[in-house]
Enzyme design. Structure first.
Site, PDB file in Angstrom:
ATOM      1  N   ARG A   1       0.838  -1.211   0.000  1.00  0.00           N
ATOM      2  CA  ARG A   1       0.000   0.000   0.000  1.00  0.00           C
ATOM      3  C   ARG A   1       0.872   1.261   0.000  1.00  0.00           C
ATOM      4  O   ARG A   1       0.981   1.952  -1.013  1.00  0.00           O
ATOM      5  CB  ARG A   1      -0.940  -0.029   1.218  1.00  0.00           C
ATOM      6  CG  ARG A   1      -2.116   0.925   1.109  1.00  0.00           C
ATOM      7  CD  ARG A   1      -1.766   2.375   1.387  1.00  0.00           C
ATOM      8  NE  ARG A   1      -1.164   2.571   2.702  1.00  0.00           N
ATOM      9  CZ  ARG A   1      -0.580   3.720   3.071  1.00  0.00           C
ATOM     10  NH1 ARG A   1      -0.519   4.752   2.248  1.00  0.00           N
ATOM     11  NH2 ARG A   1      -0.029   3.827   4.260  1.00  0.00           N
ATOM     12  N   ASP A   2       1.551   1.539   1.088  1.00  0.00           N
ATOM     13  CA  ASP A   2       2.319   2.790   1.156  1.00  0.00           C
ATOM     14  C   ASP A   2       3.429   2.774   0.117  1.00  0.00           C
ATOM     15  O   ASP A   2       3.776   3.812  -0.454  1.00  0.00           O
ATOM     16  CB  ASP A   2       2.917   2.955   2.567  1.00  0.00           C
ATOM     17  CG  ASP A   2       3.197   4.402   2.919  1.00  0.00           C
ATOM     18  OD1 ASP A   2       2.908   5.279   2.086  1.00  0.00           O
ATOM     19  OD2 ASP A   2       3.719   4.664   4.016  1.00  0.00           O
TER      20      ASP A   2
ATOM     21  N   HIS B   1       6.140   4.780  12.356  1.00  0.00           N
ATOM     22  CA  HIS B   1       6.071   4.651  10.886  1.00  0.00           C
ATOM     23  C   HIS B   1       7.044   5.696  10.335  1.00  0.00           C
ATOM     24  O   HIS B   1       6.720   6.883  10.281  1.00  0.00           O
ATOM     25  CB  HIS B   1       4.625   4.908  10.464  1.00  0.00           C
ATOM     26  CG  HIS B   1       4.361   4.958   8.990  1.00  0.00           C
ATOM     27  ND1 HIS B   1       3.506   4.083   8.347  1.00  0.00           N
ATOM     28  CD2 HIS B   1       4.789   5.808   8.013  1.00  0.00           C
ATOM     29  CE1 HIS B   1       3.425   4.385   7.059  1.00  0.00           C
ATOM     30  NE2 HIS B   1       4.201   5.444   6.833  1.00  0.00           N
TER      31      HIS B   1
ATOM     32  N   HIS C   1       9.718   7.180   7.456  1.00  0.00           N
ATOM     33  CA  HIS C   1      10.230   7.242   6.079  1.00  0.00           C
ATOM     34  C   HIS C   1      11.693   7.663   6.148  1.00  0.00           C
ATOM     35  O   HIS C   1      12.138   8.241   7.151  1.00  0.00           O
ATOM     36  CB  HIS C   1       9.397   8.225   5.243  1.00  0.00           C
ATOM     37  CG  HIS C   1       8.047   7.683   4.862  1.00  0.00           C
ATOM     38  ND1 HIS C   1       7.740   7.278   3.589  1.00  0.00           N
ATOM     39  CD2 HIS C   1       6.929   7.463   5.589  1.00  0.00           C
ATOM     40  CE1 HIS C   1       6.496   6.836   3.548  1.00  0.00           C
ATOM     41  NE2 HIS C   1       5.975   6.947   4.748  1.00  0.00           N
TER      42      HIS C   1
ATOM     43  N   CYS D   1       4.888   9.313  -0.509  1.00  0.00           N
ATOM     44  CA  CYS D   1       3.487   9.698  -0.391  1.00  0.00           C
ATOM     45  C   CYS D   1       3.175  10.654  -1.536  1.00  0.00           C
ATOM     46  O   CYS D   1       3.892  11.641  -1.722  1.00  0.00           O
ATOM     47  CB  CYS D   1       3.213  10.369   0.953  1.00  0.00           C
ATOM     48  SG  CYS D   1       1.504  10.924   1.110  1.00  0.00           S
TER      49      CYS D   1
ATOM     50  N   ASN E   1       9.382   4.163   2.882  1.00  0.00           N
ATOM     51  CA  ASN E   1       9.457   3.797   4.298  1.00  0.00           C
ATOM     52  C   ASN E   1      10.822   3.181   4.567  1.00  0.00           C
ATOM     53  O   ASN E   1      11.511   2.759   3.646  1.00  0.00           O
ATOM     54  CB  ASN E   1       8.402   2.724   4.601  1.00  0.00           C
ATOM     55  CG  ASN E   1       7.003   3.220   4.362  1.00  0.00           C
ATOM     56  OD1 ASN E   1       6.509   3.176   3.248  1.00  0.00           O
ATOM     57  ND2 ASN E   1       6.380   3.719   5.394  1.00  0.00           N
TER      58      ASN E   1
HETATM   59  P1  HMG Z   1     -13.125  14.465  -1.936  1.00  0.00           P
HETATM   60  O1  HMG Z   1     -12.840  14.739  -3.375  1.00  0.00           O
HETATM   61  O2  HMG Z   1     -13.236  15.588  -0.989  1.00  0.00           O
HETATM   62  O3  HMG Z   1     -14.382  13.471  -1.763  1.00  0.00           O
HETATM   63  O4  HMG Z   1     -11.978  13.455  -1.443  1.00  0.00           O
HETATM   64  P2  HMG Z   1     -15.882  13.589  -2.171  1.00  0.00           P
HETATM   65  O5  HMG Z   1     -16.658  12.934  -1.078  1.00  0.00           O
HETATM   66  O6  HMG Z   1     -16.236  14.997  -2.563  1.00  0.00           O
HETATM   67  O7  HMG Z   1     -15.972  12.645  -3.475  1.00  0.00           O
HETATM   68  C1  HMG Z   1     -15.375  13.008  -4.694  1.00  0.00           C
HETATM   69  C2  HMG Z   1     -15.435  11.806  -5.665  1.00  0.00           C
HETATM   70  O8  HMG Z   1     -14.653  10.728  -5.147  1.00  0.00           O
HETATM   71  C3  HMG Z   1     -16.834  11.248  -5.828  1.00  0.00           C
HETATM   72  O9  HMG Z   1     -16.908  10.689  -7.140  1.00  0.00           O
HETATM   73  C4  HMG Z   1     -16.880  10.100  -4.836  1.00  0.00           C
HETATM   74  O10 HMG Z   1     -17.809   9.110  -5.187  1.00  0.00           O
HETATM   75  C5  HMG Z   1     -15.468   9.569  -4.918  1.00  0.00           C
HETATM   76  P3  HMG Z   1     -17.621  11.492  -8.333  1.00  0.00           P
HETATM   77  O11 HMG Z   1     -19.027  11.755  -7.852  1.00  0.00           O
HETATM   78  O12 HMG Z   1     -16.834  12.768  -8.526  1.00  0.00           O
HETATM   79  O13 HMG Z   1     -17.517  10.540  -9.483  1.00  0.00           O
HETATM   80  N1  HMG Z   1     -15.030   8.921  -3.663  1.00  0.00           N
HETATM   81  C6  HMG Z   1     -14.633   7.654  -3.560  1.00  0.00           C
HETATM   82  N2  HMG Z   1     -14.498   6.673  -4.479  1.00  0.00           N
HETATM   83  C7  HMG Z   1     -14.075   5.470  -4.026  1.00  0.00           C
HETATM   84  N3  HMG Z   1     -13.731   5.227  -2.727  1.00  0.00           N
HETATM   85  C8  HMG Z   1     -13.841   6.199  -1.794  1.00  0.00           C
HETATM   86  C9  HMG Z   1     -14.298   7.465  -2.215  1.00  0.00           C
HETATM   87  N4  HMG Z   1     -14.519   8.613  -1.546  1.00  0.00           N
HETATM   88  C10 HMG Z   1     -14.968   9.497  -2.443  1.00  0.00           C
HETATM   89  N5  HMG Z   1     -13.478   5.937  -0.531  1.00  0.00           N
HETATM   90  C11 HMG Z   1     -11.143  11.730  -0.001  1.00  0.00           C
HETATM   91  C12 HMG Z   1     -11.897  13.049  -0.095  1.00  0.00           C
HETATM   92  C13 HMG Z   1     -10.835  11.465   1.452  1.00  0.00           C
HETATM   93  C14 HMG Z   1     -12.028  10.598  -0.560  1.00  0.00           C
HETATM   94  C15 HMG Z   1      -9.850  11.832  -0.855  1.00  0.00           C
HETATM   95  O14 HMG Z   1      -9.155  12.969  -0.445  1.00  0.00           O
HETATM   96  C16 HMG Z   1      -8.946  10.639  -0.730  1.00  0.00           C
HETATM   97  O15 HMG Z   1      -9.257   9.557  -1.195  1.00  0.00           O
HETATM   98  N6  HMG Z   1      -7.744  10.827  -0.107  1.00  0.00           N
HETATM   99  C17 HMG Z   1      -6.750   9.801   0.068  1.00  0.00           C
HETATM  100  C18 HMG Z   1      -5.464  10.193  -0.630  1.00  0.00           C
HETATM  101  C19 HMG Z   1      -4.417   9.114  -0.459  1.00  0.00           C
HETATM  102  O16 HMG Z   1      -4.604   7.981  -0.887  1.00  0.00           O
HETATM  103  N7  HMG Z   1      -3.282   9.456   0.189  1.00  0.00           N
HETATM  104  C20 HMG Z   1      -2.234   8.531   0.426  1.00  0.00           C
HETATM  105  C21 HMG Z   1      -2.506   7.656   1.613  1.00  0.00           C
HETATM  106  S1  HMG Z   1      -2.139   8.416   3.177  1.00  0.00           S
HETATM  107  C22 HMG Z   1      -0.462   8.184   3.375  1.00  0.00           C
HETATM  108  O17 HMG Z   1       0.210   7.702   2.517  1.00  0.00           O
HETATM  109  C23 HMG Z   1       0.131   8.489   4.701  1.00  0.00           C
HETATM  110  C24 HMG Z   1       0.369   7.226   5.554  1.00  0.00           C
HETATM  111  O18 HMG Z   1       1.180   6.295   4.882  1.00  0.00           O
HETATM  112  C25 HMG Z   1       1.070   7.562   6.841  1.00  0.00           C
HETATM  113  C26 HMG Z   1       2.248   8.465   6.633  1.00  0.00           C
HETATM  114  O19 HMG Z   1       3.293   8.082   6.137  1.00  0.00           O
HETATM  115  O20 HMG Z   1       2.024   9.598   6.989  1.00  0.00           O
HETATM  116  C27 HMG Z   1      -0.961   6.582   5.932  1.00  0.00           C
HETATM  117 MG    MG Z   2       3.648   6.462   4.902  1.00  0.00          MG
END
Ligand code: HMG
Ligand code: MG
Length: 306
Positions: free
Chosen positions: A18-19, A210, A212, A243, A252
Site C-alpha cells: 500500500r504505502d 512509521h 520514512h 506519499c 518507508n
Molecule cells: P473528496 O474529493 O473531498 O471526496 O476526497 P468527495 O466525497 O467529494 O468525493 C469526490 C469523488 O470521489 C466522488 O466521485 C466520490 O464518489 C469519490 P464522483 O461523484 O466525482 O464521481 N469517492 C470515492 N471513491 C471510491 N472510494 C472512496 C471514495 N470517496 C470518495 N473511498 C477523499 C476526499 C478522502 C475521498 C480523498 O481525499 C482521498 O481519497 N484521499 C486519500 C489520498 C491518499 O490515498 N493518500 C495517500 C494515503 S495516506 C499516506 O500515505 C500516509 C500514511 O502512509 C502515513 C504516513 O506516512 O504519513 C498513511
Molecule cells: Mg507512509
C-alpha cells in the site's frame, strides 16, 4: 545482546503493497500486487497493509484494491489491513473482507487538507461512523497520524500537535495508533520527545512508529522509539514508497534493513531476513527499480559473488 529496556519481540507491519506501491507513477499490474502480498504472507508477517479504499481520482494506483483483496491467498496468521478515508471506503473494505480498517488524519492542518481534503476536526467527525461500524462489524480499527514530526506545507509540528490527535483517535476506540514521519524529517531526539509525551497518558503497546527515510534517519528513529517502549514498526519491502501528497518524500524504512537492526539487538520478529531479501529483489525487478534496501543490496551482491 538485548538490553533490559528493549522489548523482547516486535511486530512489523509490512506496508509495501500500500504505502510502497501507491507512489508508483506507472500502474503496477494486478498480478504483481497479488504475487507480492502472497509472498509476504508466506514470509510470516503478522500484519500486511494490502489495499487502500481511497478515491481512485486521488490515488489511481490503489483503484484495484477490491481485486487485490479478492485474489490474494490469505493466511490465518496475518491481519490484512486497508485504508478507509470515509464511509464509502469503509463499505468497500467491509465487502472485501479486510481484517483491519485504517483511518488516517494528520498532526498538521495543511497536510490533512492536501491528503484528505478536510481539516483535522472534520476528519475526526468523518471517522466517527467508521469507528462505530468497525466495532459493530468486529473489525480491528487502526488510526494513522501523518506528519507527526514535520509537514511539507506547514513546517514544524510539535509534540503537542501530535498528542492532540492521539487523544482524538483514542476517543474513537482505535486498537492501534501509528505515529508517522510521512516526509522522513524526524530525528532521534524528537522521536523520543514525542513518544514520551504520548506515554504520559497512553500505553506504549498501542503505538507504532512509521518512519520514512528521506533524510536517512529512519533506523536511528526506530532505535530511539524502541528505547521509549514502542514495539510495533511499519516498513516496506525494498524500501518502496513515498506519499503522493508529500513531494520528495522517499520510501518507508526498508523491511530488510529494519529486520537486520532488530536481529542484531536480539529481538524476535518471526521473520527470516534471507527470505525478505529475495522478496525485495522480486518486487524491485518487477517494477524496474533499484532495490531501496541497503541490506538487500549487500546480501544480494554477496550471494552473486559466491
Ligand atoms: P473528496 O474529493 O473531498 O471526496 O476526497 P468527495 O466525497 O467529494 O468525493 C469526490 C469523488 O470521489 C466522488 O466521485 C466520490 O464518489 C469519490 P464522483 O461523484 O466525482 O464521481 N469517492 C470515492 N471513491 C471510491 N472510494 C472512496 C471514495 N470517496 C470518495 N473511498 C477523499 C476526499 C478522502 C475521498 C480523498 O481525499 C482521498 O481519497 N484521499 C486519500 C489520498 C491518499 O490515498 N493518500 C495517500 C494515503 S495516506 C499516506 O500515505 C500516509 C500514511 O502512509 C502515513 C504516513 O506516512 O504519513 C498513511
Ligand atoms: Mg507512509
Amino acid at each position: 545482546m538485548n538490553s533490559v529496556n528493549l522489548p523482547r519481540k516486535v511486530k512489523i507491519v509490512e506496508v509495501g503493497p500500500r504505502d510502497g506501491l501507491q507512489n508508483e507513477k506507472e500502474i503496477v499490474p494486478l498480478h504483481i500486487k497479488v504475487d507480492l502480498v502472497n509472498r509476504l504472507s508466506k514470509a510470516g508477517f503478522q500484519n500486511i497493509e494490502a489495499a487502500a479504499f481511497v478515491s481512485p481520482k486521488w490515488t489511481p494506483q490503489m483503484a484495484d484494491s477490491e481485486s487485490v483483496m479478492s485474489q490474494i491467498n490469505r493466511t490465518n496468521a496475518t491481519v490484512y489491513s486497508a485504508l478507509t478515508p470515509n464511509l464509502m471506503g469503509y463499505e468497500r473494505a467491509l465487502a472485501s473482507k479486510v481484517d483491519e480498517v485504517v483511518i488516517f488524519s494528520a498532526a498538521s492542518e495543511a497536510f490533512a487538507m492536501k491528503n484528505i481534503n478536510c481539516s483535522i476536526e472534520q476528519s475526526i467527525e468523518r471517522f466517527k461512523p467508521i469507528a462505530e461500524a468497525a466495532k459493530k462489524d468486529k473489525l480491528r480499527l487502526r488510526g494513522s497520524i501523518s506528519c507527526a514530526f514535520g509537514c511539507p506545507y506547514q513546517g514544524q509540528v510539535s509534540a503537542e500537535d501530535t498528542t492532540t490527535v492521539v487523544k482524538y483517535l483514542l476517543d474513537l476506540g482505535c486498537d492501534e495508533i501509528d505515529i508517522c514521519d510521512t516526509i522522513g524529517v524526524a530525528t532521534a531526539g524528537q522521536v523520543q520527545q514525542t513518544f514520551e509525551a504520548i506515554f504520559k497518558f497512553a500505553s506504549p503497546e498501542l503505538f507504532s512508529g512509521h518512519f520514512h527515510d528521506t533524510y536517512g534517519q529512519s533506523l536511528a528513529n526506530v532505535f530511539a522509539a524502541l528505547q521509549t517502549g514502542v514495539s510495533i514498526f511499519h516498513s516496506s519491502i525494498a524500501g518502496l514508497g513515498g506519499c503522493p501528497y508529500a513531494k520528495g518524500a522517499t520510501g518507508n524504512v526498508a523491511t530488510e534493513d529494519l529486520v537486520y537492526l532488530i536481529n542484531g539487538l536480539g529481538i524476535e520478529t518471526g521473520l527470516d531476513l534471507i527470505e525478505l531479501v529475495s522478496i525485495g529483489e522480486f518486487i524491485s525487478k518487477a517494477i524496474g527499480k533499484q532495490n531501496g534496501s541497503r541490506v538487500g543490496r549487500a546480501i544480494t551482491a554477496k550471494n552473486n559473488q559466491s
